[in-house]
Structures are given as structure tokens and as C-alpha cells.
Enzyme design. Structure first.
Site, PDB file in Angstrom:
ATOM      1  N   THR A 160     -69.652  44.027 129.800  1.00  8.26           N
ATOM      2  CA  THR A 160     -70.520  44.142 130.973  1.00  8.26           C
ATOM      3  C   THR A 160     -69.569  44.494 132.110  1.00  8.26           C
ATOM      4  O   THR A 160     -68.413  44.038 132.110  1.00  8.26           O
ATOM      5  CB  THR A 160     -71.277  42.830 131.286  1.00  8.26           C
ATOM      6  OG1 THR A 160     -70.315  41.812 131.586  1.00  8.26           O
ATOM      7  CG2 THR A 160     -72.147  42.375 130.121  1.00  8.26           C
ATOM      8  N   HIS A 161     -70.015  45.318 133.016  1.00 12.33           N
ATOM      9  CA  HIS A 161     -69.140  45.828 134.102  1.00 12.33           C
ATOM     10  C   HIS A 161     -67.912  46.547 133.529  1.00 12.33           C
ATOM     11  O   HIS A 161     -66.882  46.626 134.188  1.00 12.33           O
ATOM     12  CB  HIS A 161     -68.666  44.695 135.023  1.00 12.33           C
ATOM     13  CG  HIS A 161     -69.740  43.742 135.433  1.00 12.33           C
ATOM     14  ND1 HIS A 161     -70.471  43.884 136.587  1.00 12.33           N
ATOM     15  CD2 HIS A 161     -70.242  42.638 134.807  1.00 12.33           C
ATOM     16  CE1 HIS A 161     -71.363  42.899 136.676  1.00 12.33           C
ATOM     17  NE2 HIS A 161     -71.245  42.142 135.606  1.00 12.33           N
ATOM     18  N   SER A 282     -55.294  71.637 124.679  1.00 18.65           N
ATOM     19  CA  SER A 282     -54.911  72.098 126.008  1.00 18.65           C
ATOM     20  C   SER A 282     -53.964  73.276 125.846  1.00 18.65           C
ATOM     21  O   SER A 282     -53.149  73.305 124.927  1.00 18.65           O
ATOM     22  CB  SER A 282     -54.219  70.975 126.770  1.00 18.65           C
ATOM     23  OG  SER A 282     -53.414  71.518 127.800  1.00 18.65           O
ATOM     24  N   LYS A 288     -52.388  67.264 123.487  1.00 22.77           N
ATOM     25  CA  LYS A 288     -53.748  66.902 123.892  1.00 22.77           C
ATOM     26  C   LYS A 288     -54.808  67.221 122.859  1.00 22.77           C
ATOM     27  O   LYS A 288     -54.771  68.241 122.186  1.00 22.77           O
ATOM     28  CB  LYS A 288     -54.114  67.635 125.184  1.00 22.77           C
ATOM     29  CG  LYS A 288     -53.291  67.175 126.365  1.00 22.77           C
ATOM     30  CD  LYS A 288     -53.932  66.012 127.072  1.00 22.77           C
ATOM     31  CE  LYS A 288     -55.017  66.511 127.980  1.00 22.77           C
ATOM     32  NZ  LYS A 288     -55.561  65.453 128.799  1.00 22.77           N
ATOM     33  N   GLU A 295     -67.788  65.541 127.059  1.00 20.75           N
ATOM     34  CA  GLU A 295     -67.817  65.742 128.515  1.00 20.75           C
ATOM     35  C   GLU A 295     -68.955  66.670 128.923  1.00 20.75           C
ATOM     36  O   GLU A 295     -69.640  66.448 129.924  1.00 20.75           O
ATOM     37  CB  GLU A 295     -66.485  66.321 128.989  1.00 20.75           C
ATOM     38  CG  GLU A 295     -65.320  65.355 128.828  1.00 20.75           C
ATOM     39  CD  GLU A 295     -63.980  66.062 128.978  1.00 20.75           C
ATOM     40  OE1 GLU A 295     -63.486  66.118 130.102  1.00 20.75           O
ATOM     41  OE2 GLU A 295     -63.456  66.567 127.981  1.00 20.75           O
ATOM     42  N   LYS A 330     -90.800  78.798 134.445  1.00 22.85           N
ATOM     43  CA  LYS A 330     -90.268  79.074 133.117  1.00 22.85           C
ATOM     44  C   LYS A 330     -88.752  78.960 132.993  1.00 22.85           C
ATOM     45  O   LYS A 330     -88.242  78.328 132.063  1.00 22.85           O
ATOM     46  CB  LYS A 330     -90.737  80.452 132.657  1.00 22.85           C
ATOM     47  CG  LYS A 330     -92.198  80.454 132.265  1.00 22.85           C
ATOM     48  CD  LYS A 330     -92.701  81.831 131.979  1.00 22.85           C
ATOM     49  CE  LYS A 330     -93.786  82.344 132.889  1.00 22.85           C
ATOM     50  NZ  LYS A 330     -94.276  81.559 133.982  1.00 22.85           N
TER      51      LYS A 330
END
Ligand code: ARG
Length: 463
Positions: A160-161, A282, A288, A295, A330
Site C-alpha cells: 500500500t502506498h 538501447s 539495457k 510503457e 469517427k
């Protein structure tokens, strides 16, 4: 460009053709060509009905219905000459029909207007999108059920949080999304049921003096019934708004899950490994592996909700019945539908491919004093403390562990009894994460037995 001849569909009273800019702002063929199949289907139903009612001869209706199939195959074959000066899909199809079959083509538009024509085309298209969304959501739910089944008893931190709260099971977390996506299916199903009435035959706005049979065309197009008010039939876009609203809620769910995948796949969390198939590299940093699909799914809500707000804004304040403003409906719906379907497919792929790092999950589940509530519950159950007092005692123990730099199970019994004398050895049994999740057997709780019951319920429902 005032020297151009006037429009062949409506130009009787016009001496000159439209300015190029008028043509540009007016034309919708650039996007509403996506309605070709629905337009032809609606026109074929209309022609058959006109013949059945004796308004057209069978011969003319047959020529129209056959000719429309030729137009359909031309469009599907990719060699249809779409013309901007013919504005929209309705007039492009009809003009081509005239080239193919000649004079009877001009009889198709009897007892009809482009206002009810576009309403029926668009309704059919959106109805189909509801079906496609339901199908794609079902596939996503199946992928989630697989993950839940595999990890019904893998422990992970529940948050939570975004702070460690209590241990939960992987299966429980997956099943939370099953519930959300199932509600999304419910929304698309409800929207589909409500939109399934036919506007065809409302004509321009007031109905028609021809003895048409709206029930016949409604049935032919798979609608439950004709819409009951012709003014409403040509000016209602609730169906598109309901689709967009359902799509927005679904996209919001997808965005939340996508965010979790972004967090979980980071080097700091390492909860999951996303597959190469749904990651990118990347161009400068060789190490990476980026969760781009997640995303982009996280972002799509921006477009989909944007389309929803756009259409609400387009529709607000429009007097009855049709206004050309409504032509702007549309592109919003097309873009939202494309974004939604792509997001659902990408999410299903990611979920099917991802693998949980169970060792990392379990270690994380045990950290952050995640079983503090279990400790407090033990004090209530075994030592008879009021929960508020138990909470306070547990807080003291957490502070002690934090000061010592250890976890709760690493506190010695004397250290614990110094804080509260009722504590005994059996408290250690509730401080382990597996015991913690197994104890949460309340209906809908995270215990593996509960999770398995929910998996079984959904599996049966989908079968
Ligand atoms: N292209 C128009 C639309 O999408 C079709 C309806 C046109 N009706 C009219 N009265 N001009 O809304």
C-alpha cells in the site's frame, strides 16, 4: 476552385462546386472508408426491404444487391477509386454502384438519408469493436489465469502506498487483474446490448412516408429492434460514448498493470523478467533491456481517454437532430479502438511470456516487517489483547528490530517478552511469510486455497 461542377449527389441547387478548402474540411472519406463493409451491409438490407415492401422492383433490388457485392470486392481487392469530391464512404459506394449497374443505383437511397445511413454503419462498426474487445480481454484473462495457477502459492510483498504492507501470493495479484478485466468485459457487454437497436429507416430525421419495414432491416442486421424515435436515432452517439468510456476504464486498468511491470522489471526490484519478444534495447547503453511495450500501454490511456473527452465535447450542446459536428465522432473512436486492441494484444503477449523471479519475490516478501500485522493478530488471538494495544506492542517490536537492523523473526524471545510478557515461542510460527499468506483464508483473501478457488471459478466461467 469555383469552376468545378456541382456535386452529383446533392448539387441540384448549386451553380458552382465547392472551394478546395470547403472540400477539405467537409470530406470524411479519408477515414470513414473504414466503414465500407458496414455501409454495404446496411444498403443491401435496405434494398431487400424496399423490394419486399413493393417500393423497388425485385429486379432493381437484385441489381443493387449484386452490384454492391462487386463494390465490396473492389474495395477489398484494394483497387477501389476513392474520390474526395464524393465526400464520404456512402456517396463513394453509391457513385461506384451507379457506374456498375446504371439507373437502378439511383433508387437505393429511397426512404433513407445519409443521417440514418451513417448512424447504422457506425453502430455496426462499434458493435463489432465491443465483440473484439471482449474476445481480446478473454485472451488476456486466460494468460493471467495461467500465471495465477503457476504461482498460487509464490509469496511476494503486497503494497500500500508502494510501501511493503503484507505478504500476498503471486496468484492473488494476478487474479486481482482478472477481476478488473472481467468487469471490463461486463461493460463492453452491457454497452453492446444497449446499442443493439437499428437507426435505419429514421431517414433524415422525421421518418418517411414510404411504407418501409424497419423491423425487417433491424433483424437482417442483427439488431434486437428498430430505435423507437427517429430524431433520437439519427442524433444519438451514446453508443460510441459508452464504447469509449468502457475502453477508457479498460485502458486505465492496463495502464496500472503496465506500471507494475515497469517497476517489477527494474534492476532495483527484479521481480519479473520480461521476454526479449516484448522488450527493446538501447542504442547507446548495451546492458539495457527496456520494457517499452509496458510503457506504451501505460501511455495509451492518454489517447483513449482523450478521444472520450473529445467526443463528449463534440456532442455537448448539439441541438436535435443531425449536425455535421457528428462527423468528428469517427476518428476519435477509430483511434481509441486501434489503441485499445493493440494494447490488449501486447499485454497478453507480455503476461504470457513473463517469468517471475520467485526467489527475489520471496526475499522481498519477508523484508520490510511485512508480517507485523500477523504478530499483532497473534497478540489478539493468543494473549487476548485489544487490537489497538497489540498494534502498539508490535510497533515497539518493529522499532526495536529496525534499531538492531534485523527482521522480526530475528528478535530473540527475551527481547520480545521484555516488550510484552504474554509473548511465547509460538509467536515465531506466524512471522514466516508462508504461514502469513496461508492464514488469510477469509473469502477473497490471499491464501493459496482461496486463490485456487477463484482460479477454478473463473476457469469454469470461461469454459
Ligand atoms: N459523412 C457524414 C458523417 O459522417 C455522413 C452524414 C452526412 N449527412 C449530412 N446531412 N450531410 O456524419
Amino acid at each position: 476552385m469555383t469552376d468545378k461542377t456541382s456535386n452529383q449527389m446533392w448539387g441540384g441547387r448549386f451553380a458552382a462546386g465547392p472551394d478546395a478548402i470547403m472540400e477539405a474540411i467537409n470530406a470524411s472519406i479519408g477515414f470513414d472508408r473504414r466503414l465500407y463493409a458496414q455501409d454495404i451491409r446496411g444498403s443491401r438490407a435496405h434494398a431487400a426491404m424496399l423490394a419486399a415492401q413493393g417500393i423497388l422492383t425485385d429486379k432493381d433490388a437484385e441489381a443493387i444487391r449484386e452490384g454492391l457485392l462487386t463494390v465490396l470486392s473492389e474495395i477489398e481487392g484494394g483497387d477501389f477509386p476513392f474520390r474526395t469530391e464524393l465526400e464520404d464512404i456512402h456517396m463513394n459506394v453509391e457513385a461506384r454502384l451507379k457506374e456498375i449497374i446504371g439507373e437502378p443505383a439511383g433508387r437505393l437511397h429511397t426512404a433513407r438519408s445519409r443521417n440514418d445511413q451513417v448512424a447504422v454503419d457506425f453502430r455496426l462498426w462499434v458493435r463489432d469493436q465491443c465483440d473484439q474487445a471482449i474476445e481480446a480481454l478473454t485472451a488476456l484473462i486466460r494468460a493471467l489465469l495461467k500465471q495465477a495457477e503457476a504461482g498460487a502459492d509464490w509469496v511476494m510483498p503486497g503494497f500500500t502506498h508502494l510501501q511493503t504492507a503484507q505478504p500476498v501470493t503471486w496468484g492473488h495479484h494476478m487474479m486481482a487483474y482478472v477481476e478488473m478485466f472481467a468487469r471490463d468485459i461486463g461493460r463492453f457487454t452491457d454497452a453492446r446490448a444497449r446499442m443493439n437497436e437499428s437507426p435505419l429507416g429514421a431517414a433524415a430525421l422525421a421518418g418517411t412516408g414510404f411504407a418501409i419495414d424497419r423491423h425487417m432491416t433491424a433483424a437482417e442486421l442483427g439488431f434486437d429492434r428498430p430505435m423507437a424515435n427517429s430524431l433520437d436515432a439519427v442524433s444519438d452517439r451514446d453508443f460510441a460514448l459508452e464504447y469509449l468510456s468502457s475502453a477508457s476504464i479498460c485502458a486505465m486498468h492496463l495502464s496500472r498493470f503496465a506500471e507494475e511491470l515497469v517497476i517489477w522489471s527494474s534492476a532495483q526490484f527484479r521481480f519479473v523478467a520480461l521476454s526479449d519478444r516484448f522488450s527493446t534495447g538501447s542504442s547507446i547503453m548495451p546492458q539495457k533491456k527496456n520494457p517499452d511495450a509496458a510503457e506504451l500501454i501505460r501511455a495509451k490511456i492518454g489517447r483513449i481517454l482523450g478521444s472520450t473527452v473529445a467526443l463528449f465535447t463534440i456532442m455537448k450542446g448539439l441541438p436535435l437532430a443531425y449536425s455535421k459536428d457528428m462527423q468528428e465522432d469517427k476518428e476519435q473512436v477509430f483511434d481509441a479502438a486501434d489503441s485499445l486492441m493493440l494494447s490488449l494484444a501486447a499485454m497478453t503477449g507480455m503476461v504470457s511470456d513473463m517469468s517471475a523471479r520467485t526467489d527475489v519475490l520471496e526475499k522481498a516478501a519477508a523484508s520490510g516487517f511485512s508480517t507485523a500485522t500477523d504478530l499483532a493478530d497473534w497478540l489478539v488471538r493468543e494473549a487476548g489483547l485489544p487490537f489497538r494495544d497489540a498494534h502498539h506492542v508490535t510497533g515497539t517490536l518493529v522499532a526495536l528490530a529496525e534499531k538492531k537492523g534485523c527482521d522480526l523473526p530475528e528478535l530473540s524471545l527475551p527481547e520480545m517478552t521484555a516488550v510484552h510478557p504474554a509473548i511465547n515461542q509460538s509467536i515465531y510460527s506466524v512471522l514466516g511469510v508462508h504461514n502469513s499468506v496461508a492464514s488469510r483464508q477469509s473469502y477473497g483473501g490471499t491464501a493459496p486455497s482461496q486463490v485456487r478457488a477463484q482460479i477454478a471459478r473463473w476457469t469454469e466461467q470461461l469454459a
